[in-house]
Design a protein around this motif. Structure first.
Motif, PDB file in Angstrom:
ATOM      1  N   UNK A 198     -45.951  17.963 -70.637  1.00  0.00           N
ATOM      2  CA  UNK A 198     -45.392  18.522 -71.874  1.00  0.00           C
ATOM      3  C   UNK A 198     -46.435  19.357 -72.597  1.00  0.00           C
ATOM      4  N   UNK A 199     -47.670  18.849 -72.677  1.00  0.00           N
ATOM      5  CA  UNK A 199     -48.748  19.599 -73.335  1.00  0.00           C
ATOM      6  C   UNK A 199     -48.977  20.934 -72.639  1.00  0.00           C
ATOM      7  N   UNK A 200     -48.999  20.936 -71.301  1.00  0.00           N
ATOM      8  CA  UNK A 200     -49.220  22.174 -70.548  1.00  0.00           C
ATOM      9  C   UNK A 200     -48.102  23.177 -70.808  1.00  0.00           C
ATOM     10  N   UNK A 201     -46.855  22.697 -70.854  1.00  0.00           N
ATOM     11  CA  UNK A 201     -45.713  23.584 -71.134  1.00  0.00           C
ATOM     12  C   UNK A 201     -45.842  24.180 -72.537  1.00  0.00           C
ATOM     13  N   UNK A 202     -46.236  23.358 -73.506  1.00  0.00           N
ATOM     14  CA  UNK A 202     -46.401  23.859 -74.871  1.00  0.00           C
ATOM     15  C   UNK A 202     -47.528  24.884 -74.953  1.00  0.00           C
ATOM     16  N   UNK A 203     -48.632  24.649 -74.226  1.00  0.00           N
ATOM     17  CA  UNK A 203     -49.704  25.637 -74.169  1.00  0.00           C
ATOM     18  C   UNK A 203     -49.180  26.967 -73.635  1.00  0.00           C
ATOM     19  N   UNK A 204     -48.393  26.898 -72.572  1.00  0.00           N
ATOM     20  CA  UNK A 204     -47.871  28.115 -71.935  1.00  0.00           C
ATOM     21  C   UNK A 204     -46.912  28.858 -72.869  1.00  0.00           C
ATOM     22  N   UNK A 205     -45.981  28.117 -73.489  1.00  0.00           N
ATOM     23  CA  UNK A 205     -45.038  28.738 -74.419  1.00  0.00           C
ATOM     24  C   UNK A 205     -45.784  29.388 -75.580  1.00  0.00           C
ATOM     25  N   UNK A 206     -46.791  28.684 -76.104  1.00  0.00           N
ATOM     26  CA  UNK A 206     -47.557  29.211 -77.227  1.00  0.00           C
ATOM     27  C   UNK A 206     -48.299  30.485 -76.860  1.00  0.00           C
ATOM     28  N   UNK A 207     -48.917  30.500 -75.671  1.00  0.00           N
ATOM     29  CA  UNK A 207     -49.659  31.686 -75.241  1.00  0.00           C
ATOM     30  C   UNK A 207     -48.738  32.892 -75.099  1.00  0.00           C
ATOM     31  N   UNK A 210     -54.892  29.663 -67.764  1.00  0.00           N
ATOM     32  CA  UNK A 210     -55.274  28.260 -67.575  1.00  0.00           C
ATOM     33  C   UNK A 210     -54.118  27.296 -67.789  1.00  0.00           C
ATOM     34  N   UNK A 211     -53.169  27.631 -68.681  1.00  0.00           N
ATOM     35  CA  UNK A 211     -52.021  26.749 -68.901  1.00  0.00           C
ATOM     36  C   UNK A 211     -51.166  26.651 -67.641  1.00  0.00           C
ATOM     37  N   UNK A 212     -50.957  27.772 -66.966  1.00  0.00           N
ATOM     38  CA  UNK A 212     -50.169  27.769 -65.729  1.00  0.00           C
ATOM     39  C   UNK A 212     -50.877  26.982 -64.624  1.00  0.00           C
ATOM     40  N   UNK A 213     -52.199  27.160 -64.527  1.00  0.00           N
ATOM     41  CA  UNK A 213     -52.976  26.416 -63.524  1.00  0.00           C
ATOM     42  C   UNK A 213     -52.883  24.916 -63.798  1.00  0.00           C
ATOM     43  N   UNK A 214     -53.019  24.532 -65.059  1.00  0.00           N
ATOM     44  CA  UNK A 214     -52.935  23.122 -65.441  1.00  0.00           C
ATOM     45  C   UNK A 214     -51.571  22.546 -65.071  1.00  0.00           C
TER      46      UNK A 214
END
Length: 484
Positions: free
Chosen positions: A94-103, A208-212
């Protein structure tokens, strides 16, 4: 690293991506402040020469820049529920998805309502929402990454591996500093940076969000969470990959015993002092003043009479010292223990902050002040930076770890906000400036550093070499002794 296998290293490194994105996402804003002001804020005001409008513009800019912190507090508070109900691994997803959406969203807040690059100030609130979403990701990752590492790491190297997360946070900050610098130099001046360049800064976080997110597909849930959910066979399968058969047998018995004990699972079932200890560790980590150095270093150095370029260079030196001494903490936390590092680090910070305050009070703005700040940064990096996260991931029993860490992390973000908000007030107050020449605030952080060292020395038990279940038994015995 005794008896540390490659699979443990693999899982720990993936979990530290949460820390890297924590640092990356919180620091990306530094390179875009002037552009956000030009793109979102200034067009909203007709007369910035008017003091009232200028103050309103500054206030609005401060809110936009710090909006991610709102999400950090929300994410920290949500972390307990997410880790307990959804799981450690899926919480990181969930954190990784939120990072990606935010970016993606922060780089193009007007999409799909207007052509990218033509939205202007009308879409400032869209930008704020995307930054809050990213902040929720930061809040979740700041709790779940060290928790995940602690729950998969063998006791003898757990401190070492959890400390990697702090290294990743600092490394993420340094990476985005260089990314922002490269983007700013790659365009055609300030006009390009203010209209388009700042978008690339935020968009860069999608990589980095996508890699994570991709790497998380290859990690298992932690054995302790699986046992909490009654999935002992799956927990055993994971443990067999993490440690030897004998160690897996012992850990499985200890986890089973800890979960079968007659504890309600309520937050204070192991005593209020345990929760209070976690909160104080978090509060002291911020009240010693580290984010004053990280957030305001450039302004501090410029206040010492340095040029902008020289101040930026000194800031890079501060970051390098921070990273170097975090490595030292990683190498020593399982050798010397948590308490000695925290106590010694607190005393180093107290001495250096006192020194820095005296340097500024007496008008010294040269090498002495710089050395004091670097010594302070080294003291924090080898102790209260990484080791606080180690302790927070270790001291809470299995049945309340998610809830207790959520409170500690949320309190930490609130303390972060309070220190960041009050420093300009203390540093620029006319009375304090007249009598102490900008030195007063640093003395306060020095006093807090002494209190932090005393607290750990007198009240925090050593966790080095103990399993998480042994820490649970310790707190249970302390509670019984207090009641008796």
């Amino acid at each position: 690293m005794a008896r540390l296998n490659k699979y443990v290293v693999f899982l720990a490194l993936i979990a530290t991506f949460g820390g890297l994105l924590f640092g990356y996402d919180t620091a990306v804003i530094n390179g875009a402040v002037d552009s956000l002001k030009a793109y979102f804020i200034n067009p909203r005001f007709s007369d910035l020469a008017n003091p009232a409008q200028a103050d309103a513009a500054s206030s609005l800019l401060g809110f936009v820049v710090s909006s991610a912190l709102i999400g950090c507090i929300i994410g920290g508070l949500m972390g307990g529920w997410v880790s307990t109900v959804i799981g450690r691994k899926r919480g990181l997803v969930i954190a990784a998805v939120l990072f990606l959406i935010s970016a993606l969203g922060a780089s193009a807040p007007e999409f799909p309502f207007a052509p990218i690059g033509h939205g202007g100030p009308a879409y400032m609130w869209n930008f704020v929402i995307y930054r809050i979403l990213g902040g929720i990701g930061v809040g979740l990752a700041s709790m779940l990454s060290p928790m995940y590492i602690a729950e998969i790491a063998p006791p003898k190297v757990r401190g070492n591996l959890v400390a990697w997360n702090q290294f990743a946070i600092i490394f993420g900050m340094l990476v985005i500093y260089f990314v922002n610098y490269g983007i700013s130099k790659g365009g055609n001046g300030d006009a390009w940076l203010n209209s388009i360049g700042w978008r690339y800064m935020f968009l860069s976080g999608a990589i980095p969000a996508s890699i994570f997110l991709l790497l998380l597909l290859f990690v298992p849930e932690t054995p302790r969470y699986l046992m909490m959910k009654g999935q002992e066979a799956k927990a055993r399968t994971v443990l067999d990959k993490l440690v030897t058969k004998e160690e897996a047998d012992r850990e499985l018995r200890e986890i089973r015993a800890s979960l079968s004990q007659n504890h309600s699972g309520k937050l204070f079932s192991f005593g209020a002092f345990l929760i209070f200890s976690g909160m104080l560790l978090s509060i002291f980590q911020q009240f010693v003043g580290i984010n004053v150095v990280l957030y305001y270093a450039t302004d501090i150095f410029k206040g010492m009479g340095m040029s902008t370029n020289a101040a930026l260079m000194q800031t890079i030196i501060v970051g390098a010292v921070n990273l170097t001494f975090t490595v030292i903490a990683i190498l020593t936390v399982d050798r010397f223990g948590r308490r000695p590092l925290q106590v010694v680090g607190g005393l180093i910070m107290a001495a250096s902050m006192t020194w820095l305050g005296i340097e500024l009070w007496t008008g010294g703005k040269g090498l002495g002040a710089l050395i004091a700040m670097l010594v302070y940064t080294a003291g924090f990096a080898v102790s209260w930076g990484p080791v606080t996260w180690v302790l927070l991931s270790e001291i809470f029993p299995n049945q309340i770890r998610g809830k207790a860490m959520a409170i500690a992390v949320a309190v930490q973000w609130v303390a972060n906000y309070l220190v960041s908000w009050t420093f300009p007030i203390l540093n620029n107050n006319p009375f304090l400036v007249k009598h102490f020449h900008h030195g007063f605030a640093y003395w306060i952080y020095g006093v807090m550093s002494i209190l932090a060292a005393l607290f750990v020395w007198r009240k925090v038990p050593e966790t080095k070499g103990r399993t998480l279940e042994q820490m649970e038994s310790l707190w249970g015995s302390l509670k019984k002794a207090a009641i008796g």
